[in-house]
Design a protein around this motif. Structure first.
Motif, PDB file in Angstrom:
ATOM      1  N   MET A   1     -32.174  -0.043 -17.832  1.00  0.00           N
ATOM      2  CA  MET A   1     -32.509   1.089 -16.962  1.00  0.00           C
ATOM      3  C   MET A   1     -34.016   1.170 -16.745  1.00  0.00           C
ATOM      4  SD  MET A   1     -29.767   4.067 -18.015  1.00  0.00           S
ATOM      5  CE  MET A   1     -30.160   5.020 -16.563  1.00  0.00           C
ATOM      6  N   MET A   5     -35.084  -1.136 -14.013  1.00  0.00           N
ATOM      7  CA  MET A   5     -34.790  -0.727 -12.641  1.00  0.00           C
ATOM      8  C   MET A   5     -36.048  -0.233 -11.926  1.00  0.00           C
ATOM      9  SD  MET A   5     -31.153   1.280 -13.138  1.00  0.00           S
ATOM     10  CE  MET A   5     -31.182   1.899 -11.461  1.00  0.00           C
ATOM     11  N   GLN A  38     -35.586  -5.626 -10.148  1.00  0.00           N
ATOM     12  CA  GLN A  38     -34.908  -4.373  -9.812  1.00  0.00           C
ATOM     13  C   GLN A  38     -33.447  -4.617  -9.438  1.00  0.00           C
ATOM     14  OE1 GLN A  38     -36.851  -2.085  -6.772  1.00  0.00           O
ATOM     15  NE2 GLN A  38     -38.891  -2.327  -7.678  1.00  0.00           N
ATOM     16  N   LYS A  39     -33.226  -5.599  -8.584  1.00  0.00           N
ATOM     17  CA  LYS A  39     -31.872  -5.877  -8.099  1.00  0.00           C
ATOM     18  C   LYS A  39     -30.932  -6.238  -9.241  1.00  0.00           C
ATOM     19  CE  LYS A  39     -29.337  -9.268  -5.326  1.00  0.00           C
ATOM     20  NZ  LYS A  39     -29.437 -10.482  -4.466  1.00  0.00           N
ATOM     21  N   LEU A  79     -30.237  -3.260 -11.546  1.00  0.00           N
ATOM     22  CA  LEU A  79     -29.312  -2.309 -10.922  1.00  0.00           C
ATOM     23  C   LEU A  79     -27.873  -2.804 -11.032  1.00  0.00           C
ATOM     24  CD1 LEU A  79     -28.664   0.186  -9.221  1.00  0.00           C
ATOM     25  CD2 LEU A  79     -29.197  -1.163  -7.170  1.00  0.00           C
ATOM     26  N   VAL A  99     -26.675  -2.296 -14.607  1.00  0.00           N
ATOM     27  CA  VAL A  99     -26.394  -0.885 -14.883  1.00  0.00           C
ATOM     28  C   VAL A  99     -25.062  -0.470 -14.252  1.00  0.00           C
ATOM     29  CG1 VAL A  99     -27.133   1.485 -14.411  1.00  0.00           C
ATOM     30  CG2 VAL A  99     -28.796  -0.208 -15.204  1.00  0.00           C
ATOM     31  N   GLN A 100     -24.775  -0.975 -13.064  1.00  0.00           N
ATOM     32  CA  GLN A 100     -23.493  -0.665 -12.423  1.00  0.00           C
ATOM     33  C   GLN A 100     -22.330  -1.150 -13.292  1.00  0.00           C
ATOM     34  OE1 GLN A 100     -23.937  -2.539  -8.598  1.00  0.00           O
ATOM     35  NE2 GLN A 100     -24.884  -0.741  -7.649  1.00  0.00           N
TER      36      GLN A 100
END
Length: 473
Positions: free
Chosen positions: A439, A442, A450-451, A454, A457-458
């Motif tokens: 996190m 991110m 970042q991608k 993310l 995290v999903q």
């Protein structure tokens, strides 16, 4: 002929000059016979010149070589070179005239090898470049080409030993050695900012049809010089002339048949340039030499080059070229299919947990095949439990401490795969503070990190049934 920048002399502009031939007779630099021959040829229509060369080409060649041997005036030297260049451009087979003797029975025949090697040392580039082109044609047309005897024995002797060059003429052999050294010097420190490298590659591509020249180029450190040129040319794409790309690839292909050179090629950085040629070249002849060179390297040095080829995405390049179709050359089709098969085999060999462990423990991650292979994760997910999840802990440590953008991106991706494929992945990652690390990433300034953060995290947030559906898909 080569293209020239504004203000530089060209063969066409040089041939408009009027040369005072008689002054060289007065100075006893050329004979009356030479003068008569030159006068009969100079400024004549192309048809007349062709007839004269057909009748007694060796005599005219001797006359022009005599001028080059005895006259140092730049304007005259350039003019005679332009005449000879024009002669060979009209009919390349005329190069054999330099190896023939006329019926004049001259006491001292002009030696083309000595003459043109000397001209390579002149300061004006037109002379250097044209002498290079002519000397290449003369060497290629010589009747006494070198033979290679490995270990001083039979042709079937070991190819890993240093070759011994044996020539009918020691002078010819030394000329080839000196010329190859000069060509390498042009690749290393060009005399001309834009034309030295193309001129040298063109000459080498033609001469390396001979095994002995490949040996000389290899011993002169040529492979190491070719590697960055090939990468730069391929990366430049449309900005590089197709002929230059072809000749650079042709040099690599011919070298790949010489085992000592191929051994160096496997580790000297030629593979990325060849893969890029195969991927982006518009001319099929360029693609052809690139994939043939790659095939030879993969066949002889798979352990060294296969991982690099796979990582560079050569399998996708090959698949695209196969689907493109329209290949008239059956050898290319067979080569592409062979590459496709061997690369598929090597992907399986590369995707082992031992190799993955080695990469993670090195502290630097890259998009190697095992990171993106579903088969790798399905078959190896249980091995992450070894030594109390040692590799997973190291991976999390990289996400916490590494400053390498690619390592962070790949690490996030792998953590997401662990969550997706391990039955208790979300809980294990949570217990090891993995969720907090991802996190935080991110907010990383690099979009690639970042991608991947993310996406991971999903996967942490997805319900178990959604993750199982994702894995099944």
């Amino acid at each position: 002929m080569a293209s020239y920048a504004e203000g530089e002399p060209t063969t066409a502009s040089i041939l408009t000059r009027d040369i005072p031939w008689e002054t060289f007779v007065v100075a006893r630099l050329v004979s009356d016979r030479d003068l008569q021959l030159i006068r009969r040829y100079d400024k004549r229509p192309a048809e007349t010149q062709t007839t004269l060369l057909d009748e007694n080409g060796a005599a005219f060649t001797e006359a022009f070589l005599t001028v080059l041997r005895n006259v140092t005036r730049e304007e005259t030297v350039q003019y005679v070179l332009a005449l000879l260049d024009q002669m060979l451009e009209a009919d390349p087979s005329r190069a054999k005239l330099f190896h023939q003797q006329s019926d004049a029975h001259l006491a001292s025949l002009p030696d083309p090898y000595t003459i043109f090697l000397r001209l390579l040392q002149r300061t004006d580039w037109y002379t250097q470049e044209t002498a290079c082109r002519l000397l290449t044609a003369i060497i290629d047309a010589r009747p006494d080409k070198e033979q290679i005897i490995m270990n001083g024995g039979a042709p079937g002797a070991s190819t890993s030993a240093a070759p011994i060059l044996v020539a009918a003429s020691e002078g010819v052999e030394q000329t080839v050695v000196t010329f190859v050294d000069w060509l390498c010097s042009q690749l290393r420190r060009p005399s001309h900012p834009s034309r030295s490298v193309p001129a040298a590659l063109s000459a080498l591509a033609r001469l390396m049809k001979e095994r002995s020249v490949r040996a000389l180029f290899h011993r002169a450190g040529g492979v190491q010089l070719l590697a960055p040129l090939l990468r730069q040319s391929a990366a430049a794409g449309p900005a590089t002339s197709p002929q230059l790309l072809y000749e650079a690839g042709l040099c690599a292909w011919q070298l790949s048949y010489y085992p000592p050179a191929a051994e160096v090629m496997a580790t000297a950085g030629l593979v990325p340039g060849l893969v890029e040629l195969a991927r982006s070249a518009n001319k099929r002849k360029v693609v052809r030499v690139a994939v043939m060179a790659l095939r030879n390297l993969l066949a002889s040095h798979a352990a060294d080059v296969a991982p690099e080829m796979v990582e560079l995405g050569l399998q996708k390049v090959v698949a695209a070229r196969i689907s493109q179709g329209g290949w008239e050359d059956e050898d290319i089709v067979a080569t592409l299919e062979w590459l496709e098969e061997k690369l598929a085999d090597n992907i399986q060999l590369l995707s082992t947990f031992e190799k993955y462990q080695k990469e993670v423990l090195s502290g630097s991650l890259d998009w190697t095949p095992m990171h993106t292979s579903e088969q790798f994760w399905r078959e190896n997910i249980d091995k992450f439990e070894d030594k109390d999840f040692q590799i997973l802990r190291v991976l999390l440590k990289l996400l916490e401490a590494s400053r390498e953008v690619r390592t962070l991106a790949v690490g996030c991706h792998d953590l997401g795969n662990f969550i997706a494929y391990h039955p208790h992945g979300r809980q294990i990652v949570g217990d090891l503070r993995g969720k907090e690390l991802v996190m935080r990433l991110m907010m990383h300034p690099e979009p690639e990190v970042q991608k991947q953060a993310l996406l991971t995290v999903q996967k942490i947030m997805l319900p178990k049934d959604k993750l199982e559906f994702l894995n099944a898909g």
